[in-house]
Design a protein around this motif. Structure first.
Motif, PDB file in Angstrom:
ATOM      1  N   ILE A  23      62.243  31.943  22.880  1.00  0.00           N
ATOM      2  CA  ILE A  23      63.057  31.279  23.890  1.00  0.00           C
ATOM      3  C   ILE A  23      62.390  29.978  24.342  1.00  0.00           C
ATOM      4  O   ILE A  23      63.055  28.967  24.583  1.00  0.00           O
ATOM      5  CB  ILE A  23      63.303  32.217  25.085  1.00  0.00           C
ATOM      6  CG1 ILE A  23      64.215  33.371  24.647  1.00  0.00           C
ATOM      7  CG2 ILE A  23      63.925  31.459  26.261  1.00  0.00           C
ATOM      8  CD1 ILE A  23      64.474  34.390  25.735  1.00  0.00           C
ATOM      9  N   GLY A  24      61.062  29.996  24.470  1.00  0.00           N
ATOM     10  CA  GLY A  24      60.346  28.782  24.847  1.00  0.00           C
ATOM     11  C   GLY A  24      60.509  27.677  23.829  1.00  0.00           C
ATOM     12  O   GLY A  24      60.758  26.520  24.182  1.00  0.00           O
ATOM     13  N   LEU A  25      60.391  28.008  22.543  1.00  0.00           N
ATOM     14  CA  LEU A  25      60.545  27.006  21.490  1.00  0.00           C
ATOM     15  C   LEU A  25      61.979  26.491  21.418  1.00  0.00           C
ATOM     16  O   LEU A  25      62.218  25.300  21.194  1.00  0.00           O
ATOM     17  CB  LEU A  25      60.121  27.594  20.141  1.00  0.00           C
ATOM     18  CG  LEU A  25      58.620  27.886  19.967  1.00  0.00           C
ATOM     19  CD1 LEU A  25      58.361  28.571  18.637  1.00  0.00           C
ATOM     20  CD2 LEU A  25      57.803  26.604  20.076  1.00  0.00           C
ATOM     21  N   GLY A  67      59.432  26.158  28.423  1.00  0.00           N
ATOM     22  CA  GLY A  67      59.914  25.414  27.263  1.00  0.00           C
ATOM     23  C   GLY A  67      60.754  24.220  27.655  1.00  0.00           C
ATOM     24  O   GLY A  67      60.597  23.117  27.115  1.00  0.00           O
ATOM     25  N   ASP A  68      61.660  24.409  28.620  1.00  0.00           N
ATOM     26  CA  ASP A  68      62.487  23.298  29.086  1.00  0.00           C
ATOM     27  C   ASP A  68      61.643  22.196  29.721  1.00  0.00           C
ATOM     28  O   ASP A  68      61.917  21.006  29.548  1.00  0.00           O
ATOM     29  CB  ASP A  68      63.510  23.810  30.108  1.00  0.00           C
ATOM     30  CG  ASP A  68      64.898  23.961  29.492  1.00  0.00           C
ATOM     31  OD1 ASP A  68      65.082  23.523  28.345  1.00  0.00           O
ATOM     32  OD2 ASP A  68      65.787  24.498  30.153  1.00  0.00           O
ATOM     33  N   ALA A 127      69.057  20.485  26.661  1.00  0.00           N
ATOM     34  CA  ALA A 127      68.866  20.296  28.105  1.00  0.00           C
ATOM     35  C   ALA A 127      67.554  19.615  28.463  1.00  0.00           C
ATOM     36  O   ALA A 127      67.542  18.579  29.136  1.00  0.00           O
ATOM     37  CB  ALA A 127      68.989  21.629  28.828  1.00  0.00           C
ATOM     38  N   GLY A 128      66.428  20.194  28.033  1.00  0.00           N
ATOM     39  CA  GLY A 128      65.137  19.643  28.410  1.00  0.00           C
ATOM     40  C   GLY A 128      64.897  18.236  27.893  1.00  0.00           C
ATOM     41  O   GLY A 128      64.682  17.299  28.685  1.00  0.00           O
ATOM     42  N   GLY A 148      68.763  28.340  36.406  1.00  0.00           N
ATOM     43  CA  GLY A 148      69.477  28.658  35.174  1.00  0.00           C
ATOM     44  C   GLY A 148      68.731  29.669  34.329  1.00  0.00           C
ATOM     45  O   GLY A 148      69.328  30.588  33.760  1.00  0.00           O
ATOM     46  N   GLY A 149      67.401  29.510  34.239  1.00  0.00           N
ATOM     47  CA  GLY A 149      66.597  30.451  33.465  1.00  0.00           C
ATOM     48  C   GLY A 149      66.645  31.853  34.039  1.00  0.00           C
ATOM     49  O   GLY A 149      66.778  32.840  33.303  1.00  0.00           O
TER      50      GLY A 149
END
Length: 216
Positions: A23-25, A67-68, A127-128, A148-149
């Motif tokens: 999820i982070g990647l 991640g974001d 997004a990020g 959001g997360g």
């Protein structure tokens, strides 16, 4: 080996680590199936006594937020050349049409685009980095990113876990149904975004002025 016995043999720490990493990647800007991984892990937690759904949701949330944030920093530093480079590496995800659609969403909705983008497959990737490229104030981005997360990761984990507990006997025989449903949802959202991207690209071409011939 029975499927249930195999699931019980998987270390809980490995499940948490894989969920947070993938999820982070994905949130950083790398196209990975984060939602499918989260759904699979949440379904596993309903049948695996060692996988705690609260810890799982926390790890998924942490991966999404971190991640974001990294993606935001990279986008702010790399600027639009970064989007052009990503378009060359991942043309199916970072095409001009997709970028244009995402830019319009950010310009129209601001923080809400970051928040609701967490629930849409392609926008989770955009997004990020795109918020950084557009120089959205970091405090606004962080608030929308965290909320959001939490809603996406925590909500998905809770819903899938509850379904797994309530329908445990049924899911033992059809354990892949959750994955199929998640895949269908992901494909549907991808097709919708792709259609909007093509429409945005067509509108952009129509809006471009025709070249004026030079006078003799």
């Amino acid at each position: 080996m029975h499927v249930q016995e195999w699931l019980d043999s998987v270390p809980a720490a490995a499940v948490y680590a894989v969920v947070a990493l993938v999820i982070g990647l994905e949130s950083l800007g790398i196209p990975l199936p984060g939602e499918i991984i989260l759904v699979s892990a949440a379904l596993m937690s309903s049948q695996h006594s060692g996988v705690n759904p609260f810890v799982l949701g926390a790890c998924a949330t942490a991966g999404a937020v971190i991640g974001d944030s990294i993606g935001y920093a990279i986008g702010r530093k790399g600027g639009r050349p970064l989007l052009a480079w990503l378009g060359g590496k991942f043309p199916r995800h970072f095409s001009e049409g997709h970028v244009a659609t995402a830019e319009r969403s950010f310009e129209k909705w601001g923080m809400w685009a970051v928040f609701f983008g967490r629930f849409v497959a392609l926008l989770r990737i955009f997004a990020g980095p795109l918020a950084g490229v557009l120089h959205m104030p970091y405090w606004k981005f962080l608030i929308a990113n965290v909320l959001g997360g939490i809603c996406w990761a925590g909500g998905t984990t809770a819903v899938i876990y509850y379904v797994g507990v309530v329908a445990e006997d049924w899911l033992k025989r059809f354990s892949y149904l959750g994955l199929v449903v998640a895949l269908l949802i992901g494909l549907t959202s991808m097709l919708v975004i792709r259609r909007k991207a093509k429409k945005a690209a067509a509108e952009r071409q129509e809006a471009e002025p025709e070249p004026v011939p030079a006078a003799d």
